[in-house]
Scaffold this motif. Structure first.
Motif, mmCIF file in Angstrom:
data_model
loop_
_atom_site.group_PDB
_atom_site.id
_atom_site.type_symbol
_atom_site.label_atom_id
_atom_site.label_comp_id
_atom_site.label_asym_id
_atom_site.label_seq_id
_atom_site.Cartn_x
_atom_site.Cartn_y
_atom_site.Cartn_z
ATOM 1 N N LEU A 340 0.858 -1.150 0.041
ATOM 2 C CA LEU A 340 -0.008 0.215 -0.033
ATOM 3 C C LEU A 340 0.726 1.247 -0.088
ATOM 4 O O LEU A 340 0.484 2.328 -0.713
ATOM 5 C CB LEU A 340 -0.989 0.072 1.328
ATOM 6 N N ASN A 341 1.817 1.137 0.565
ATOM 7 C CA ASN A 341 2.588 2.311 0.812
ATOM 8 C C ASN A 341 3.304 2.709 -0.734
ATOM 9 O O ASN A 341 3.448 3.879 -1.149
ATOM 10 C CB ASN A 341 4.057 2.189 1.640
ATOM 11 N N PRO A 346 2.099 6.554 1.271
ATOM 12 C CA PRO A 346 2.063 6.146 2.809
ATOM 13 C C PRO A 346 0.853 6.858 3.580
ATOM 14 O O PRO A 346 0.528 6.402 4.855
ATOM 15 C CB PRO A 346 3.269 6.737 3.543
ATOM 16 N N ARG A 347 0.318 7.746 3.058
ATOM 17 C CA ARG A 347 -0.635 8.326 3.649
ATOM 18 C C ARG A 347 -2.202 8.594 3.100
ATOM 19 O O ARG A 347 -1.923 8.575 1.764
ATOM 20 C CB ARG A 347 -0.601 9.897 4.210
ATOM 21 N N THR A 367 -2.792 6.510 7.957
ATOM 22 C CA THR A 367 -1.639 5.905 7.462
ATOM 23 C C THR A 367 -1.583 4.294 7.485
ATOM 24 O O THR A 367 -2.330 3.950 8.315
ATOM 25 C CB THR A 367 -0.252 6.183 8.231
ATOM 26 N N TRP A 368 -1.153 3.668 6.459
ATOM 27 C CA TRP A 368 -1.114 2.238 6.541
ATOM 28 C C TRP A 368 -0.508 1.736 7.790
ATOM 29 O O TRP A 368 -0.544 0.883 8.430
ATOM 30 C CB TRP A 368 -0.541 1.654 5.142
ATOM 31 N N SER A 372 0.116 -1.319 11.210
ATOM 32 C CA SER A 372 1.163 -2.262 11.768
ATOM 33 C C SER A 372 1.455 -2.048 13.124
ATOM 34 O O SER A 372 1.822 -2.958 13.729
ATOM 35 C CB SER A 372 2.299 -1.942 10.737
ATOM 36 N N ASP A 373 1.446 -0.759 13.491
ATOM 37 C CA ASP A 373 1.961 -0.196 14.900
ATOM 38 C C ASP A 373 1.051 -0.905 15.738
ATOM 39 O O ASP A 373 1.309 -1.312 16.877
ATOM 40 C CB ASP A 373 1.972 0.994 14.679
ATOM 41 N N GLU A 374 -0.272 -0.890 15.511
ATOM 42 C CA GLU A 374 -1.391 -1.432 16.660
ATOM 43 C C GLU A 374 -1.335 -2.997 16.485
ATOM 44 O O GLU A 374 -1.532 -3.466 17.550
ATOM 45 C CB GLU A 374 -2.622 -0.868 16.019
#
Length: 413
Positions: A340-341, A346-347, A367-368, A372-374
């Motif tokens: 996706l990025n 990225p946004r 942001t994608w 991932s961070d979550e």
């Protein structure tokens, strides 16, 4: 974690190459609205088909997406001279996805037949429609044939695995079900683009006597426990939100990217195809690394390990039946983020996402990477992965996504 090459440079190169291959078109020559509706319509049909009658194994369902949309991308990539571009691509895309899904999910044939008729009824009769239908059927047949016997059917995915005797660091079945190991057969399956399942095998997890491992285990113990946890209400919500299949949760973010893209129908189909091709190869690579190292899960390490042993410790959520390193949820996130990025940027404008495992919660993303961070934190808060396993999973997924972008020509030429 060190990488074999510059990720940023490679993603940039991969994205540029794909865009040069007509993934996107200038706004002034964007496809008519009808063609865009056809793409999203068949995206939704694919999601409904896989959800209603899909396989019990995630990678098998990813394979269904990859096959049907790879056929669509191939069928729409060129338009014969003298034919209406929109009419041809509408017919070709619908025909390709219909034929592939009908073969893969025959229980949904009636619904798929009706959807195809609806699409074709909106396309003017003539050569563009006729030749588009033929192109879609041809590409669906070709892709299906190329994936025969690829080892991604449920029985092959869950091939028997002999558990090694209990020893420090070695994976063992966990409560409450003590289920046999799952997804072992993925590492023996045929990838779409990887040279072999072990092409991007990760380095080993932190040593059991290392400071890094002790820190990781302490974090899971403190924040992932079912009782007496240091987890906040928001952290518990994150764990619950990302508890289910990442495959399911990423259906909407990918749809957002497709809907907001200025690409032609061919470019949109290509985005969906590459997303799922990368996903399949990532899941194959994930199982390769998991069963190469066979790292025990946090529950086993805390209950039976040498660091502050606690035989009664229980995670917030039940532990899946396969090794800890790397986290499969996070390899999927890393792959999705990488594609996706590169192909959507990225946004994006804010979009909302809900989760079947947290039906009263709606989260908003721009942001994608935030997804991932979550996902990284969620598996720790659930008590089922170490941070090293989560972060390594992101890295592996991104490595496979880069490989997919660099080698996409092999799919479409």
């Amino acid at each position: 974690m060190s990488l074999p090459r510059s990720r940023t440079a490679l993603v940039t190169l991969g994205s540029a190459a794909l865009l040069a291959g007509a993934v996107a078109v200038p706004a002034a020559t964007a496809e008519p609205a009808a063609e865009k509706d056809t793409v999203l319509g068949w995206y939704d049909i694919t999601a409904e088909t896989v959800a209603a009658a899909g396989a019990p194994t995630q990678v098998t369902n990813s394979r269904s997406w990859a096959i049907s949309w790879l056929a669509a991308a191939r069928a729409t990539r060129t338009v014969p001279t003298g034919l209406d571009r929109g009419d041809y691509r509408d017919a070709a895309l619908a025909s390709a996805v219909h034929d592939a899904l009908t073969a893969l999910v025959p229980a949904r044939k009636d619904q798929l037949d009706a959807a195809l008729q609806d699409t074709l009824a909106a396309v003017p009769d003539g050569a563009a429609e006729d030749r588009g239908v033929v192109a879609g059927a041809r590409e669906a047949t070709a892709v299906l044939k190329s994936r025969e016997g690829d080892g991604l059917d449920p029985e092959s995915v869950n091939a028997p695995y002999t558990v090694k005797p209990a020893a420090p660091g070695i994976w063992q079945p966990t409560l409450p079900a003590y289920a046999p190991a799952a997804q072992y057969g993925n590492r023996q399956a045929k990838p779409f683009l990887l040279k072999s399942p072990d092409q991007y095998r990760l380095g080993p997890p932190p040593a059991l006597d290392s400071e890094a491992y002790a820190k990781d285990l302490a974090e899971v113990r403190a924040y992932g426990a079912k009782e007496d946890s240091r987890r906040s209400a928001g952290q518990t919500e994150t764990a619950q939100f990302w508890l289910g299949s990442s495959f399911t949760l990423y259906t909407e973010p990918l749809r957002v990217a497709v809907a907001r893209s200025d690409a032609s129908a061919a470019g949109k189909a290509r985005l969906v195809a590459l997303f799922h091709v990368s996903s399949v190869d990532t899941q194959i690579a994930t199982s390769d690394t998991k069963y190469a190292y066979e790292r025990w899960r946090p529950i086993t390490a805390i209950r039976a390990g040498a660091i502050d042993q606690d035989p009664e410790w229980t995670p917030l959520h039940d532990t899946p039946a396969h090794p800890d390193y790397p986290s499969g949820h996070n390899t999927y996130s890393g792959s999705a983020e990488g594609i996706l990025n590169a192909l959507a940027g990225p946004r994006t404008e804010p979009f909302e996402l809900t989760s079947p495992s947290a039906p009263d919660v709606t989260r908003t993303y721009t942001t994608w990477k935030k997804l991932s961070d979550e996902n990284v934190d969620a598996r720790i808060f659930s008590g089922i992965h170490t941070r090293a396993a989560d972060e390594a999973g992101i890295d592996l997924g991104k490595d496979v996504a880069e490989h997919t972008l660099r080698n996409s020509g092999r799919l479409f030429d």
